[in-house]
Design a protein around this motif. Structure first.
Motif, PDB file in Angstrom:
ATOM      1  N   UNK A  66       0.838  -1.203   0.000  1.00 22.88           N
ATOM      2  CA  UNK A  66       0.000   0.000   0.000  1.00 22.88           C
ATOM      3  C   UNK A  66       0.873   1.254   0.000  1.00 22.88           C
ATOM      4  N   UNK A  67       1.909   1.239   0.844  1.00 29.01           N
ATOM      5  CA  UNK A  67       2.796   2.406   0.887  1.00 29.01           C
ATOM      6  C   UNK A  67       3.568   2.554  -0.422  1.00 29.01           C
ATOM      7  N   UNK A  68       3.999   1.433  -0.968  1.00 28.44           N
ATOM      8  CA  UNK A  68       4.703   1.495  -2.261  1.00 28.44           C
ATOM      9  C   UNK A  68       3.802   2.094  -3.334  1.00 28.44           C
ATOM     10  N   UNK A  69       2.526   1.694  -3.333  1.00 33.16           N
ATOM     11  CA  UNK A  69       1.564   2.226  -4.317  1.00 33.16           C
ATOM     12  C   UNK A  69       1.501   3.745  -4.222  1.00 33.16           C
ATOM     13  N   UNK A  70       1.344   4.234  -3.002  1.00 33.26           N
ATOM     14  CA  UNK A  70       1.249   5.691  -2.811  1.00 33.26           C
ATOM     15  C   UNK A  70       2.522   6.384  -3.294  1.00 33.26           C
ATOM     16  N   UNK A  71       3.662   5.834  -2.919  1.00 34.24           N
ATOM     17  CA  UNK A  71       4.943   6.450  -3.304  1.00 34.24           C
ATOM     18  C   UNK A  71       5.104   6.441  -4.820  1.00 34.24           C
ATOM     19  N   UNK A  72       4.784   5.321  -5.458  1.00 36.88           N
ATOM     20  CA  UNK A  72       4.935   5.231  -6.916  1.00 36.88           C
ATOM     21  C   UNK A  72       4.016   6.212  -7.630  1.00 36.88           C
TER      22      UNK A  72
END
Lengths: 118, 199
Positions: B120-126
């Motif tokens: 989820x955090x990776x999605x936001x960062x990407x």
């Protein structure tokens, strides 16, 4: 070169935006520790509007694109503060409308020509 | 050769719009079926994946996989525009789409919560980095209105991030992110219809 009507209008509307921000600060803000954030951000918004007002001048400090971008930056700060419930909703709506008008005026060809003229 | 667009800009633009509409429809349907067990701005979206109602779980998890694949396809469309910012943005959207699809497979149940949060955090960062990359390309192309719109969305998202609880800012920021994707998709469609003369 006399100021064209678009630049005059931009100057007046941006100045009004700054005045409304200060007036809104006086009306809506509470002098508490929690109120410091909204006071500071309303002061920032008024400063940004006055900077925009000052940019509607012949051979101004900013290129026309920079003027439009700064207008968007001002709109972003206003919209961000409103949506985050830092400033009063109605004040935020009025300031957002003023910012959009300033952006629209700054984007017209006549204003761009005037601001970049020497 | 004009590298603003490829032959399929219009199609990829529509895929971006369809992706966002699909996701919004999934969330709307889940929130209606979940009834009182999920509340807007108080409950995290990922809770749909572990809802007591099997239908809600299925719709959300499979819907996330579909949305992730559509977002990745939209990213492929962005890569084909060939300019540096669009390529980087497209690659990041592909990764974001992959992470969303994985989140549909790995729910936020107790034993997989950390893995779900990681993706989820990776999605936001990407997605944030993709927006920055594409906005920088708008700047290089001199598209002032586009970069201005991105700036406004970015500042609003940041303000929500600093002021609200997680569930509330997740709702607002997801909404703003997807509004931006629709905006970028419209630019792609417009460029495709103009025959690649200007984007």
């Amino acid at each position: 070169m006399k100021m064209n009507n678009g630049s005059k209008l931009g100057l007046i509307i941006a100045s009004l935006g700054g005045i409304i921000a200060i007036a809104g600060l006086a009306v809506t803000c509470e002098i508490t520790v929690e109120g410091i954030t909204s006071i500071a951000l309303l002061l920032l918004i008024s400063v940004m509007f006055f900077a925009l007002a000052g940019a509607f001048t012949k051979n101004g400090q900013w290129a026309p694109a920079a003027l439009t971008l700064f207008g968007f930056l001002t709109l972003g700060v206003v919209a961000g503060c409103t949506i985050a419930e830092i400033i009063n909703l109605y004040l935020g709506i009025i300031e957002a409308v003023v910012a959009i008008l300033v952006i629209a005026i700054s984007y017209t060809p006549q204003t761009k020509r005037f601001v970049s003229s020497e | 050769m004009n590298t603003d667009v490829n032959n399929h800009s219009t199609a990829f633009g529509w895929i971006g719009i369809i992706a966002v509409v699909t996701y919004c429809t999934i969330i709307a349907i889940c929130s209606v079926i979940a009834d009182g067990s999920w509340t807007w701005c108080e409950s995290v979206v990922s809770r749909f994946g572990i809802n007591d109602n099997q239908t809600v779980r299925d719709i959300y998890n499979y819907g996330s996989i579909i949305f992730g694949l559509l977002l990745a396809t939209y990213g492929i469309g962005r890569i084909e525009c060939k300019k540096v910012g669009y390529v980087v943005g497209g690659i990041l959207f592909i990764f974001a789409g992959a992470c969303i699809a994985i989140m549909g497979l790995i729910t936020c149940a107790d034993f997989t919560r950390d893995i779900h949060r990681f993706f989820a955090m990776l999605t936001a960062i990407f997605i944030v980095l993709a927006m920055v990359a594409i906005a920088l390309q708008y700047y290089r192309d001199g598209n002032i209105l586009a970069i201005g719109f991105t700036l406004v969305i970015g500042i609003m998202a940041f303000a929500c991030f600093t002021q609200f609880e997680f569930a509330k800012y997740e709702t607002y920021n997801v909404l703003m992110g997807y509004i931006w994707i629709v905006f970028d998709s419209i630019l792609m469609i417009k460029a495709g219809l103009n025959g690649g003369t200007k984007q």
